[in-house]
Design an enzyme around this catalytic site. Structure first.
Site, short mmCIF file in Angstrom:
data_model
loop_
_atom_site.label_atom_id
_atom_site.label_comp_id
_atom_site.label_asym_id
_atom_site.label_seq_id
_atom_site.Cartn_x
_atom_site.Cartn_y
_atom_site.Cartn_z
N LYS A 6 25.76 3.30 -18.87
CA LYS A 6 26.10 4.54 -18.16
C LYS A 6 27.38 4.36 -17.36
CE LYS A 6 24.42 7.54 -14.44
NZ LYS A 6 25.37 7.19 -13.39
N LYS A 45 31.57 7.24 -7.36
CA LYS A 45 30.60 6.14 -7.17
C LYS A 45 30.49 5.31 -8.45
CE LYS A 45 26.43 7.22 -7.88
NZ LYS A 45 25.83 6.70 -9.09
#
Length: 151
Positions: free
Chosen positions: A30, A98
């Site tokens: 991811k 992030k």
């Protein structure tokens, strides 16, 4: 074996599933995918800025990109709203930044130099510092427009 048993359920939930090996590899995948997506968004934004500042139509750029080898759903989906200055959050910029930070950390852990991702992360950080973190990650375009496309 557990993965193989669960494939029918995974097939209902998504387009395709992958066995990535040990625990944590899904999270790493991811991060890698989102790092690529964030880097692409920054390059796309710079291209839109360059076209505009060079006297070219950004809309025509979108049309040309859609016909070429780099045509992709992200450009097709995000481009028109970016040209309109509309950034309704599908993936908030704060989450993109992030993931960029975590991907850069993963790169550090594995001695992988990632200068493009690092530059893209800086643009996302700038956008967050301007209070744009809750908008869609494509709002980084506004930061790049404000700096003449240099990030």
């Amino acid at each position: 074996a557990l993965y193989d048993d669960m494939v029918p359920a995974f097939d209902v939930l998504g387009k395709k599933s992958f066995f990535l090996g040990e625990m944590g590899n899904g999270a790493k995948m991811k991060l890698v995918v989102n790092m690529i997506m964030g880097s692409m968004m920054n390059a796309f934004s710079e291209g839109l800025c360059l076209a505009d500042k060079s006297g070219l139509s950004p809309q025509t750029l979108l049309d040309v990109l859609d016909l070429g080898a780099i045509a992709n759903p992200m450009f097709k989906m995000k481009g028109p709203s970016m040209l309109q200055g509309s950034y309704n959050p599908a993936f908030p910029l704060k989450h993109q930044q992030k993931d960029m930070r975590l991907a850069l950390s993963l790169g550090d852990e594995n001695a992988v130099s990632m200068p493009v991702a690092a530059a893209s992360n800086e643009a996302f950080k700038k956008a967050r510092s301007l209070g744009l973190g809750d908008l869609d990650f494509s709002v980084v375009h506004e930061v790049l427009k404000g700096t003449g496309g240099s990030g």
